[in-house]
Write a protein that holds these residues in place. Structure first.
Motif, PDB file in Angstrom:
ATOM      1  N   ARG A 163       0.833  -1.202   0.000  1.00  0.00           N
ATOM      2  CA  ARG A 163       0.000   0.000   0.000  1.00  0.00           C
ATOM      3  C   ARG A 163       0.867   1.251   0.000  1.00  0.00           C
ATOM      4  O   ARG A 163       0.553   2.232  -0.679  1.00  0.00           O
ATOM      5  CB  ARG A 163      -0.940  -0.013   1.200  1.00  0.00           C
ATOM      6  N   ALA A 164       1.960   1.218   0.769  1.00  0.00           N
ATOM      7  CA  ALA A 164       2.863   2.370   0.829  1.00  0.00           C
ATOM      8  C   ALA A 164       3.493   2.642  -0.535  1.00  0.00           C
ATOM      9  O   ALA A 164       3.615   3.802  -0.956  1.00  0.00           O
ATOM     10  CB  ALA A 164       3.955   2.128   1.873  1.00  0.00           C
ATOM     11  N   VAL A 165       3.880   1.587  -1.225  1.00  0.00           N
ATOM     12  CA  VAL A 165       4.467   1.766  -2.560  1.00  0.00           C
ATOM     13  C   VAL A 165       3.421   2.293  -3.534  1.00  0.00           C
ATOM     14  O   VAL A 165       3.691   3.185  -4.343  1.00  0.00           O
ATOM     15  CB  VAL A 165       5.066   0.437  -3.074  1.00  0.00           C
ATOM     16  N   ARG A 166       2.207   1.750  -3.451  1.00  0.00           N
ATOM     17  CA  ARG A 166       1.123   2.243  -4.317  1.00  0.00           C
ATOM     18  C   ARG A 166       0.887   3.734  -4.086  1.00  0.00           C
ATOM     19  O   ARG A 166       0.706   4.500  -5.032  1.00  0.00           O
ATOM     20  CB  ARG A 166      -0.171   1.454  -4.047  1.00  0.00           C
ATOM     21  N   GLU A 167       0.895   4.144  -2.818  1.00  0.00           N
ATOM     22  CA  GLU A 167       0.676   5.553  -2.501  1.00  0.00           C
ATOM     23  C   GLU A 167       1.816   6.421  -3.034  1.00  0.00           C
ATOM     24  O   GLU A 167       1.585   7.526  -3.530  1.00  0.00           O
ATOM     25  CB  GLU A 167       0.516   5.737  -0.997  1.00  0.00           C
ATOM     26  N   GLU A 168       3.044   5.906  -2.943  1.00  0.00           N
ATOM     27  CA  GLU A 168       4.198   6.654  -3.455  1.00  0.00           C
ATOM     28  C   GLU A 168       4.079   6.837  -4.974  1.00  0.00           C
ATOM     29  O   GLU A 168       4.309   7.931  -5.501  1.00  0.00           O
ATOM     30  CB  GLU A 168       5.494   5.902  -3.122  1.00  0.00           C
ATOM     31  N   ILE A 169       3.699   5.766  -5.661  1.00  0.00           N
ATOM     32  CA  ILE A 169       3.521   5.850  -7.113  1.00  0.00           C
ATOM     33  C   ILE A 169       2.400   6.823  -7.449  1.00  0.00           C
ATOM     34  O   ILE A 169       2.528   7.667  -8.344  1.00  0.00           O
ATOM     35  CB  ILE A 169       3.227   4.453  -7.707  1.00  0.00           C
ATOM     36  N   ALA A 170       1.285   6.702  -6.738  1.00  0.00           N
ATOM     37  CA  ALA A 170       0.132   7.559  -7.009  1.00  0.00           C
ATOM     38  C   ALA A 170       0.466   9.027  -6.771  1.00  0.00           C
ATOM     39  O   ALA A 170       0.051   9.904  -7.548  1.00  0.00           O
ATOM     40  CB  ALA A 170      -1.049   7.131  -6.139  1.00  0.00           C
ATOM     41  N   GLU A 171       1.221   9.327  -5.710  1.00  0.00           N
ATOM     42  CA  GLU A 171       1.610  10.711  -5.421  1.00  0.00           C
ATOM     43  C   GLU A 171       2.470  11.273  -6.554  1.00  0.00           C
ATOM     44  O   GLU A 171       2.240  12.385  -7.038  1.00  0.00           O
ATOM     45  CB  GLU A 171       2.378  10.777  -4.095  1.00  0.00           C
ATOM     46  N   ALA A 172       3.465  10.486  -6.968  1.00  0.00           N
ATOM     47  CA  ALA A 172       4.359  10.948  -8.032  1.00  0.00           C
ATOM     48  C   ALA A 172       3.607  11.108  -9.344  1.00  0.00           C
ATOM     49  O   ALA A 172       3.804  12.089 -10.078  1.00  0.00           O
ATOM     50  CB  ALA A 172       5.514   9.958  -8.203  1.00  0.00           C
ATOM     51  N   ALA A 173       2.744  10.151  -9.643  1.00  0.00           N
ATOM     52  CA  ALA A 173       1.979  10.208 -10.886  1.00  0.00           C
ATOM     53  C   ALA A 173       1.044  11.412 -10.888  1.00  0.00           C
ATOM     54  O   ALA A 173       0.919  12.119 -11.899  1.00  0.00           O
ATOM     55  CB  ALA A 173       1.191   8.920 -11.073  1.00  0.00           C
ATOM     56  N   THR A 174       0.387  11.657  -9.752  1.00  0.00           N
ATOM     57  CA  THR A 174      -0.543  12.780  -9.667  1.00  0.00           C
ATOM     58  C   THR A 174       0.171  14.096  -9.910  1.00  0.00           C
ATOM     59  O   THR A 174      -0.351  14.986 -10.617  1.00  0.00           O
ATOM     60  CB  THR A 174      -1.248  12.797  -8.295  1.00  0.00           C
ATOM     61  N   ALA A 175       1.370  14.247  -9.349  1.00  0.00           N
ATOM     62  CA  ALA A 175       2.154  15.472  -9.578  1.00  0.00           C
ATOM     63  C   ALA A 175       2.422  15.662 -11.067  1.00  0.00           C
ATOM     64  O   ALA A 175       2.292  16.772 -11.601  1.00  0.00           O
ATOM     65  CB  ALA A 175       3.465  15.400  -8.806  1.00  0.00           C
ATOM     66  N   LEU A 176       2.762  14.578 -11.756  1.00  0.00           N
ATOM     67  CA  LEU A 176       3.028  14.658 -13.195  1.00  0.00           C
ATOM     68  C   LEU A 176       1.752  14.940 -13.979  1.00  0.00           C
ATOM     69  O   LEU A 176       1.753  15.746 -14.918  1.00  0.00           O
ATOM     70  CB  LEU A 176       3.667  13.359 -13.683  1.00  0.00           C
TER      71      LEU A 176
END
Length: 203
Positions: free
Chosen positions: A14-27
């Motif tokens: 879940r933590a990795v998914r959140e990290e990916i989602a945060e980075a993707a959302t910024a982009l």
């Protein structure tokens, strides 16, 4: 021991998914959804494209993939409402689950711009509306079961549970549009209260 390890693995995932989602959302917010590739997202989190796809099946799911957890929480909140409470009130209070998620501190990206991204990106909007429809079906089932348990079941041709649910979710989407238009000023709870008060309480 296995159960504890499984739990830790799920937390880590879940933590990795959140990290990916945060980075993707910024982009997505910076470049636009269509202009951002999965390779761009992978580079932002120091992963391979293949690794990103282990956590999200599609680029769309990075934005919409949290929806399953929201649905579970929403249904649980609805089940927890008092049996004799008016349906419209129960639906509004169940939506508090969404209010808490949108107004929770600690997120780098406020939900208002993300809502705008979803509403302005056809492929995301289509996926979002499909998930909303699936959620409404689950809510209708829950309301029907609640009425039956209270000894006052809806008849098969009674439009009430579906009409109330559709009206409430229409208000939810209206509140999201309103809040996005205001750039997240004020609280999402207020936007939702205003939208649902426009339709008015129903029993």
């Amino acid at each position: 021991m296995g159960g504890k390890q499984d739990g830790l693995r799920e937390l880590s995932r879940r933590a990795v998914r959140e990290e990916i989602a945060e980075a993707a959302t910024a982009l997505f917010l910076e470049r636009g959804f269509e202009a951002t590739t999965v390779d761009d997202i992978a580079a932002a989190v120091g992963m391979s494209q293949r690794s990103v796809f282990r956590y999200f099946a599609t680029k769309e799911e990075i934005v919409l993939g949290h929806f399953g957890l929201v649905v579970d929480d929403l249904l649980a909140a609805l089940r927890a409402r008092p049996a004799g409470e008016p349906v419209w009130t129960s639906l509004r209070r169940a939506f508090d689950v969404l209010v808490v998620r949108r107004e929770a501190p600690g997120h780098r990206h406020t939900p208002a711009p993300v809502h705008r991204l979803v509403f302005e990106t056809p492929v995301l909007l289509a996926g979002y509306l499909q998930k909303l429809q699936q959620t409404q079906e689950a809510v209708v089932t829950e309301l029907s079961e609640r009425a039956a348990s209270a000894g006052a079941p809806y008849s098969p041709d009674d439009p009430a549970p579906r009409a109330l649910t559709a009206a409430a979710f229409g208000c939810l989407v209206a509140a999201q549009h309103s809040w996005s238009a205001s750039a997240g000023k004020g609280s999402f709870a207020d936007a939702l209260d205003r939208a649902m008060a426009t339709v008015g309480p129903r029993g």
